[in-house]
Design a protein around this motif. Structure first.
Motif, short mmCIF file in Angstrom:
data_model
loop_
_atom_site.label_atom_id
_atom_site.label_comp_id
_atom_site.label_asym_id
_atom_site.label_seq_id
_atom_site.Cartn_x
_atom_site.Cartn_y
_atom_site.Cartn_z
N ARG A 87 0.82 -1.22 0.00
CA ARG A 87 0.00 0.00 0.00
C ARG A 87 0.85 1.27 0.00
O ARG A 87 0.32 2.37 0.05
CB ARG A 87 -0.94 -0.01 1.21
CG ARG A 87 -2.00 -1.09 1.07
CD ARG A 87 -2.90 -1.30 2.29
NE ARG A 87 -3.11 -0.17 3.14
CZ ARG A 87 -2.98 -0.23 4.48
NH1 ARG A 87 -2.66 -1.35 5.09
NH2 ARG A 87 -3.21 0.85 5.20
N GLY A 88 2.17 1.12 -0.02
CA GLY A 88 3.06 2.28 -0.10
C GLY A 88 3.35 2.96 1.22
O GLY A 88 3.91 4.07 1.24
N LEU A 89 2.99 2.34 2.35
CA LEU A 89 3.23 2.96 3.66
C LEU A 89 4.63 2.67 4.20
O LEU A 89 5.17 3.46 4.99
CB LEU A 89 2.19 2.45 4.67
CG LEU A 89 0.73 2.76 4.33
CD1 LEU A 89 -0.21 2.01 5.27
CD2 LEU A 89 0.48 4.25 4.38
N LEU A 90 5.21 1.55 3.79
CA LEU A 90 6.52 1.11 4.28
C LEU A 90 7.36 0.61 3.12
O LEU A 90 6.84 0.24 2.07
CB LEU A 90 6.37 -0.02 5.29
CG LEU A 90 5.56 0.23 6.55
CD1 LEU A 90 5.39 -1.06 7.33
CD2 LEU A 90 6.22 1.30 7.42
N ASN A 91 8.68 0.58 3.34
CA ASN A 91 9.63 -0.08 2.45
C ASN A 91 10.43 -1.07 3.27
O ASN A 91 10.68 -0.84 4.46
CB ASN A 91 10.62 0.91 1.84
CG ASN A 91 10.03 1.71 0.71
OD1 ASN A 91 9.21 1.21 -0.04
ND2 ASN A 91 10.46 2.96 0.60
N ARG A 92 10.86 -2.14 2.62
CA ARG A 92 11.79 -3.09 3.23
C ARG A 92 13.11 -3.01 2.50
O ARG A 92 13.13 -2.95 1.27
CB ARG A 92 11.27 -4.52 3.06
CG ARG A 92 10.28 -4.95 4.08
CD ARG A 92 10.04 -6.44 3.89
NE ARG A 92 9.19 -6.93 4.94
CZ ARG A 92 8.25 -7.83 4.77
NH1 ARG A 92 8.05 -8.37 3.59
NH2 ARG A 92 7.52 -8.23 5.77
N THR A 93 14.19 -3.00 3.26
CA THR A 93 15.52 -3.06 2.67
C THR A 93 16.36 -4.02 3.48
O THR A 93 16.13 -4.21 4.68
CB THR A 93 16.21 -1.68 2.64
OG1 THR A 93 16.28 -1.16 3.97
CG2 THR A 93 15.47 -0.69 1.76
#
Length: 160
Positions: A87-93
């Motif tokens: 949903r574009g609230l978080l990113n994972r790296t």
């Protein structure tokens, strides 16, 4: 002897207190969830994760630290973060220093959602909770909460 007294040592009055507390807790959770959904289009699970990351110094947390901070199982964190990433609230790296680790970072959209939810959520907490209790009741509730938390909290690990 009735069936209830055979099962436990809890009095009828204690059961009444427990049922009232349980109903209050569930209804308060439901009212706060409804407020978040209506005002901000996010769930309380979304908000809990967003707020933990938003309040972190670097606006990111390792998945395991996020799970520890909010008291969730790692698998629940993983599933929720996946939905929020979509949903574009978080990113994972990936963590540079630990290839098994993952950073969970808040996005600009996640920051907007968090800030948008904070005002209404705080208002709802005040309306449904703080405004209906006086100072004496709040002090008693704090004492009760601390005692119950101490009773259910896992024992700290013995470093020896």
């Amino acid at each position: 002897m009735d069936g209830m007294s055979e099962v436990s040592e809890v009095s009828a009055e204690q059961w009444r207190v427990w049922r009232s507390f349980y109903a209050m807790r569930r209804q308060l959770d439901r009212a706060l969830e409804n407020q978040l959904q209506t005002d901000s289009a996010i769930s309380s699970a979304d908000y809990e994760i967003l707020l933990a990351i938003f309040e972190s110094t670097e606006k990111r947390l390792r998945s395991r630290d996020l799970a520890e901070r909010i008291g969730w199982e790692k698998s629940r964190i993983s599933h929720q973060v996946s939905r929020m990433t979509a949903r574009g609230l978080l990113n994972r790296t990936e963590c540079e220093d630990d290839l098994r680790g993952t950073w969970v970072e808040i996005t600009a959209e996640g920051r907007r959602a968090t800030l948008g939810a904070m005002r209404g959520h705080t208002r709802a907490i005040r309306e449904f909770f703080f405004d209906v209790l006086d100072e004496r009741e709040l002090a008693a509730l704090l004492s009760v909460s601390d005692k119950v938390l101490a009773a259910v909290a896992p024992a700290p690990c013995d470093p020896a």
